[in-house]
Write a protein that holds these residues in place. Structure first.
Motif, PDB file in Angstrom:
ATOM      1  N   VAL A  48       7.294   8.810  -2.355  1.00  0.00           N
ATOM      2  CA  VAL A  48       6.801   7.953  -1.118  1.00  0.00           C
ATOM      3  C   VAL A  48       6.821   9.175   0.032  1.00  0.00           C
ATOM      4  CG1 VAL A  48       7.546   6.032   0.641  1.00  0.00           C
ATOM      5  CG2 VAL A  48       7.962   5.954  -1.880  1.00  0.00           C
ATOM      6  N   ALA A  49       5.622   9.173   0.592  1.00  0.00           N
ATOM      7  CA  ALA A  49       5.388  10.160   1.843  1.00  0.00           C
ATOM      8  C   ALA A  49       5.948  11.611   1.361  1.00  0.00           C
ATOM      9  CB  ALA A  49       6.071   9.684   3.167  1.00  0.00           C
ATOM     10  N   GLY A  50       5.889  11.911  -0.056  1.00  0.00           N
ATOM     11  CA  GLY A  50       6.301  13.230  -0.170  1.00  0.00           C
ATOM     12  C   GLY A  50       7.724  13.322  -0.846  1.00  0.00           C
ATOM     13  N   ALA A  51       8.471  12.405  -0.592  1.00  0.00           N
ATOM     14  CA  ALA A  51       9.823  12.299  -1.308  1.00  0.00           C
ATOM     15  C   ALA A  51       9.920  11.237  -2.319  1.00  0.00           C
ATOM     16  CB  ALA A  51      10.816  11.925   0.095  1.00  0.00           C
ATOM     17  N   LYS A  52      10.630  11.783  -3.390  1.00  0.00           N
ATOM     18  CA  LYS A  52      10.827  10.998  -4.585  1.00  0.00           C
ATOM     19  C   LYS A  52      11.833   9.625  -4.397  1.00  0.00           C
ATOM     20  CE  LYS A  52      13.654  11.770  -8.291  1.00  0.00           C
ATOM     21  NZ  LYS A  52      14.292  10.562  -8.361  1.00  0.00           N
ATOM     22  N   CYS A  53      11.081   8.647  -4.880  1.00  0.00           N
ATOM     23  CA  CYS A  53      11.970   7.131  -4.587  1.00  0.00           C
ATOM     24  C   CYS A  53      12.152   6.787  -5.922  1.00  0.00           C
ATOM     25  CB  CYS A  53      11.425   6.422  -3.660  1.00  0.00           C
ATOM     26  SG  CYS A  53      12.094   4.774  -3.430  1.00  0.00           S
ATOM     27  N   ASP A  54      13.638   6.319  -6.235  1.00  0.00           N
ATOM     28  CA  ASP A  54      13.939   5.916  -7.696  1.00  0.00           C
ATOM     29  C   ASP A  54      13.131   4.589  -7.788  1.00  0.00           C
ATOM     30  OD1 ASP A  54      15.565   7.813  -8.005  1.00  0.00           O
ATOM     31  OD2 ASP A  54      17.305   6.880  -7.181  1.00  0.00           O
ATOM     32  N   LEU A  55      13.217   3.517  -6.677  1.00  0.00           N
ATOM     33  CA  LEU A  55      12.666   2.303  -6.922  1.00  0.00           C
ATOM     34  C   LEU A  55      11.997   1.800  -5.736  1.00  0.00           C
ATOM     35  CD1 LEU A  55      15.765   0.449  -8.874  1.00  0.00           C
ATOM     36  CD2 LEU A  55      13.286   0.688  -9.609  1.00  0.00           C
ATOM     37  N   PRO A  56      10.645   2.111  -5.570  1.00  0.00           N
ATOM     38  CA  PRO A  56      10.142   1.489  -4.287  1.00  0.00           C
ATOM     39  C   PRO A  56       9.748   0.148  -4.538  1.00  0.00           C
ATOM     40  CG  PRO A  56       9.026   3.217  -5.470  1.00  0.00           C
ATOM     41  CD  PRO A  56      10.004   2.847  -6.384  1.00  0.00           C
ATOM     42  N   ILE A  57      10.455  -0.946  -3.559  1.00  0.00           N
ATOM     43  CA  ILE A  57      10.146  -2.107  -3.845  1.00  0.00           C
ATOM     44  C   ILE A  57       9.107  -2.722  -2.363  1.00  0.00           C
ATOM     45  CG2 ILE A  57      11.312  -4.337  -3.956  1.00  0.00           C
ATOM     46  CD1 ILE A  57      13.689  -2.892  -5.002  1.00  0.00           C
ATOM     47  N   ARG A  58       8.043  -3.388  -2.726  1.00  0.00           N
ATOM     48  CA  ARG A  58       7.221  -3.789  -1.691  1.00  0.00           C
ATOM     49  C   ARG A  58       7.814  -5.252  -1.366  1.00  0.00           C
ATOM     50  NH1 ARG A  58       1.870  -3.057   0.324  1.00  0.00           N
ATOM     51  NH2 ARG A  58       2.027  -3.563   2.721  1.00  0.00           N
ATOM     52  N   LEU A  59       8.123  -5.561  -0.268  1.00  0.00           N
ATOM     53  CA  LEU A  59       8.513  -6.785   0.089  1.00  0.00           C
ATOM     54  C   LEU A  59       7.288  -7.902   0.575  1.00  0.00           C
ATOM     55  CD1 LEU A  59      11.486  -5.861   2.392  1.00  0.00           C
ATOM     56  CD2 LEU A  59      11.348  -6.319  -0.187  1.00  0.00           C
ATOM     57  N   LYS A  60       7.583  -9.185   0.474  1.00  0.00           N
ATOM     58  CA  LYS A  60       6.760 -10.248   0.647  1.00  0.00           C
ATOM     59  C   LYS A  60       6.109  -9.917   2.199  1.00  0.00           C
ATOM     60  CE  LYS A  60       8.750 -13.503  -2.389  1.00  0.00           C
ATOM     61  NZ  LYS A  60       9.267 -14.825  -2.607  1.00  0.00           N
ATOM     62  N   ASP A  61       6.869  -9.442   3.044  1.00  0.00           N
ATOM     63  CA  ASP A  61       6.334  -9.600   4.527  1.00  0.00           C
ATOM     64  C   ASP A  61       5.742  -8.098   4.641  1.00  0.00           C
ATOM     65  OD1 ASP A  61       8.282  -7.492   4.578  1.00  0.00           O
ATOM     66  OD2 ASP A  61       9.719  -8.534   5.948  1.00  0.00           O
ATOM     67  N   GLY A  62       5.433  -7.342   3.713  1.00  0.00           N
ATOM     68  CA  GLY A  62       4.840  -6.027   3.894  1.00  0.00           C
ATOM     69  C   GLY A  62       5.504  -4.801   4.036  1.00  0.00           C
ATOM     70  N   ARG A  63       6.914  -5.057   4.325  1.00  0.00           N
ATOM     71  CA  ARG A  63       7.654  -3.757   4.681  1.00  0.00           C
ATOM     72  C   ARG A  63       8.085  -3.182   3.051  1.00  0.00           C
ATOM     73  NH1 ARG A  63      12.627  -5.797   7.594  1.00  0.00           N
ATOM     74  NH2 ARG A  63      12.463  -7.426   6.402  1.00  0.00           N
ATOM     75  N   LEU A  64       8.339  -1.965   2.948  1.00  0.00           N
ATOM     76  CA  LEU A  64       8.919  -1.404   1.733  1.00  0.00           C
ATOM     77  C   LEU A  64      10.296  -1.010   1.781  1.00  0.00           C
ATOM     78  CD1 LEU A  64       7.492  -0.012  -1.003  1.00  0.00           C
ATOM     79  CD2 LEU A  64       7.897   2.222   0.298  1.00  0.00           C
ATOM     80  N   LEU A  65      10.989  -1.316   0.613  1.00  0.00           N
ATOM     81  CA  LEU A  65      12.394  -1.094   0.415  1.00  0.00           C
ATOM     82  C   LEU A  65      12.314   0.248  -0.482  1.00  0.00           C
ATOM     83  CD1 LEU A  65      15.523  -1.337   0.758  1.00  0.00           C
ATOM     84  CD2 LEU A  65      15.222  -2.977  -1.264  1.00  0.00           C
ATOM     85  N   ALA A  66      12.666   1.380   0.106  1.00  0.00           N
ATOM     86  CA  ALA A  66      12.626   2.327  -0.598  1.00  0.00           C
ATOM     87  C   ALA A  66      14.218   2.696  -0.968  1.00  0.00           C
ATOM     88  CB  ALA A  66      12.291   3.759   0.242  1.00  0.00           C
ATOM     89  N   LEU A  67      14.456   2.259  -2.583  1.00  0.00           N
ATOM     90  CA  LEU A  67      15.737   2.035  -3.091  1.00  0.00           C
ATOM     91  C   LEU A  67      16.139   3.224  -3.920  1.00  0.00           C
ATOM     92  CD1 LEU A  67      18.106   0.111  -3.030  1.00  0.00           C
ATOM     93  CD2 LEU A  67      17.331  -0.638  -5.389  1.00  0.00           C
ATOM     94  N   GLU A  68      17.234   4.087  -3.674  1.00  0.00           N
ATOM     95  CA  GLU A  68      17.896   4.982  -4.193  1.00  0.00           C
ATOM     96  C   GLU A  68      19.121   4.749  -4.967  1.00  0.00           C
ATOM     97  OE1 GLU A  68      16.733   8.606  -3.943  1.00  0.00           O
ATOM     98  OE2 GLU A  68      15.144   7.157  -4.153  1.00  0.00           O
ATOM     99  N   CYS A  69      19.268   5.072  -6.382  1.00  0.00           N
ATOM    100  CA  CYS A  69      20.514   4.636  -6.879  1.00  0.00           C
ATOM    101  C   CYS A  69      21.472   5.890  -7.047  1.00  0.00           C
ATOM    102  CB  CYS A  69      19.887   4.415  -8.309  1.00  0.00           C
ATOM    103  SG  CYS A  69      18.675   2.971  -8.628  1.00  0.00           S
ATOM    104  N   LYS A  70      22.688   5.612  -6.594  1.00  0.00           N
ATOM    105  CA  LYS A  70      23.479   6.771  -6.668  1.00  0.00           C
ATOM    106  C   LYS A  70      24.781   6.371  -7.198  1.00  0.00           C
ATOM    107  CE  LYS A  70      20.773   9.546  -4.519  1.00  0.00           C
ATOM    108  NZ  LYS A  70      19.975  10.453  -4.967  1.00  0.00           N
ATOM    109  N   VAL A  71      25.453   7.296  -7.885  1.00  0.00           N
ATOM    110  CA  VAL A  71      26.643   7.294  -8.904  1.00  0.00           C
ATOM    111  C   VAL A  71      27.547   8.338  -8.044  1.00  0.00           C
ATOM    112  CG1 VAL A  71      28.074   7.265 -10.777  1.00  0.00           C
ATOM    113  CG2 VAL A  71      25.699   6.209 -10.833  1.00  0.00           C
ATOM    114  N   SER A  72      28.716   7.888  -7.779  1.00  0.00           N
ATOM    115  CA  SER A  72      29.537   9.115  -7.074  1.00  0.00           C
ATOM    116  C   SER A  72      30.881   8.842  -8.119  1.00  0.00           C
ATOM    117  CB  SER A  72      29.763   8.885  -5.719  1.00  0.00           C
ATOM    118  OG  SER A  72      30.795   9.717  -5.031  1.00  0.00           O
ATOM    119  N   ASN A  73      31.623   9.947  -8.520  1.00  0.00           N
ATOM    120  CA  ASN A  73      32.709  10.051  -9.080  1.00  0.00           C
ATOM    121  C   ASN A  73      34.131  10.341  -7.836  1.00  0.00           C
ATOM    122  OD1 ASN A  73      32.467  12.837  -8.526  1.00  0.00           O
ATOM    123  ND2 ASN A  73      32.070  13.294 -10.709  1.00  0.00           N
TER     124      ASN A  73
END
Length: 245
Positions: free
Chosen positions: A151-176
Motif C-alpha cells: 500500500v503506497a510502497g509499504a507492505k501491508c499484511d491485511l488491507p481491508i476496504r471499509l464500507k465507507d471507502g476508507r482503508l484499514l491497513a492491518l498489521e499482524c504482530k507477535v511479541s515475546n
C-alpha cells in the motif's frame, strides 16, 4: 572462516564473492550486529552487499568482531584448532537461535493472518486474491480485503476496504516481551502509519492486531501519538464490529 583467513582478513572481495557471508559475520560480532545497525554503520540499506559499499562493510565487521571468541585476530596469529572450533560452535548456536526466533515470529504472524482472514470471510467480507500494489484506494473494492499487498510502497499484511471507502491497513504482530514490542509497534507499524498518512491522509487507518506480550506504554504511544488502532487476536469481536459497521 576460510574466506576471511579465520576472520583475520575480512575483505570486500569475499563479501561480494559469497553473498551470504555478511549475514554470518554479523554473529561473529559482540554483540551480534542487527541488519539495521549494520546498515547504519555502512550508510546504506541492502539485501546483498553492493559493490559501492563492500569495502565499508568489510571495515565495519573488522571493527566490531568479538575479541573473546576470536582473540587471535588482535594478537596477529592463526587460531589454534580448539579456538577455531569453539568460535564456530558458539557462533552457530547464536545464528541458529536467532533464525529460530525469526521463523517462529513469521509462523505466528501467518497464523494470525489466516485466523483473521477466516473471520473476515465469515463476517461477510469478500476476499480479493490480487497481489498487485495498491496505489489508489479504489484498487480494492469496498467490503473487500486482501493478503500481503503493498500500500503506497509499504507492505501491508491485511488491507481491508471499509464500507465507507476508507482503508484499514492491518498489521499482524507477535511479541515475546516488552522490549521486543517497541520494535514491532513503534518502528514497524508506526513507520508504515507515517507513510500511509502522508499518502492518503485520514482515508487510511493503520491498525495492529497483537498477540503475546506488549509494553503498555508502547501500546498507548502507538494509539495516541501515531494514531494506530489496536486490536487483540484473543478477542476479534471489536475488529469485526469495526469493519462491518
Amino acid at each position: 572462516m576460510l574466506m576471511t583467513d579465520n576472520l583475520r582478513d575480512i575483505r570486500a572481495q569475499a563479501l561480494l564473492a559469497e553473498r551470504g557471508l555478511w549475514q554470518t559475520l554479523r554473529y561473529f560480532c559482540a554483540p551480534p550486529v542487527s541488519e539495521e545497525d549494520l546498515w547504519t554503520l555502512v550508510g546504506k540499506k541492502f539485501k546483498n552487499v553492493p559493490n559501492s559499499h563492500a569495502e565499508k562493510t568489510a571495515q565495519a565487521f573488522a571493527s566490531v568482531l568479538d575479541a573473546r571468541r576470536a582473540p587471535w585476530v588482535a594478537q596477529g596469529r592463526p587460531p589454534t584448532a580448539e579456538e577455531a572450533e569453539l568460535a564456530v560452535f558458539s557462533t552457530s548456536v547464536l545464528l541458529t537461535y536467532e533464525s529460530f526466533k525469526t521463523g517462529r515470529r513469521g509462523t505466528s504472524s501467518r497464523a494470525q493472518e489466516e485466523e483473521v482472514s477466516e473471520a473476515l470471510k465469515a463476517a461477510g467480507l469478500a476476499f480479493d486474491p490480487a497481489r498487485s500494489p495498491i496505489n489508489d484506494l479504489d484498487g480494492l473494492s469496498r467490503a473487500t480485503f486482501s493478503r500481503e499487498r503493498k500500500v503506497a510502497g509499504a507492505k501491508c499484511d491485511l488491507p481491508i476496504r471499509l464500507k465507507d471507502g476508507r482503508l484499514l491497513a492491518l498489521e499482524c504482530k507477535v511479541s515475546n516481551g516488552p522490549k521486543n514490542s517497541w520494535k514491532r509497534l513503534q518502528r514497524e507499524v508506526g513507520g508504515k502509519a507515517d507513510t500511509w498518512r502522508r499518502e492518503f491522509g485520514s482515508r487510511v487507518i493503520t491498525g495492529a492486531l497483537l498477540a503475546g506480550v506488549f509494553d503498555l506504554t508502547c501500546v498507548r504511544r502507538s494509539q495516541e501519538e501515531q494514531g494506530v488502532a489496536i486490536f487483540w487476536q484473543h478477542d476479534l469481536a471489536p475488529l469485526l464490529g469495526f469493519v462491518t459497521d
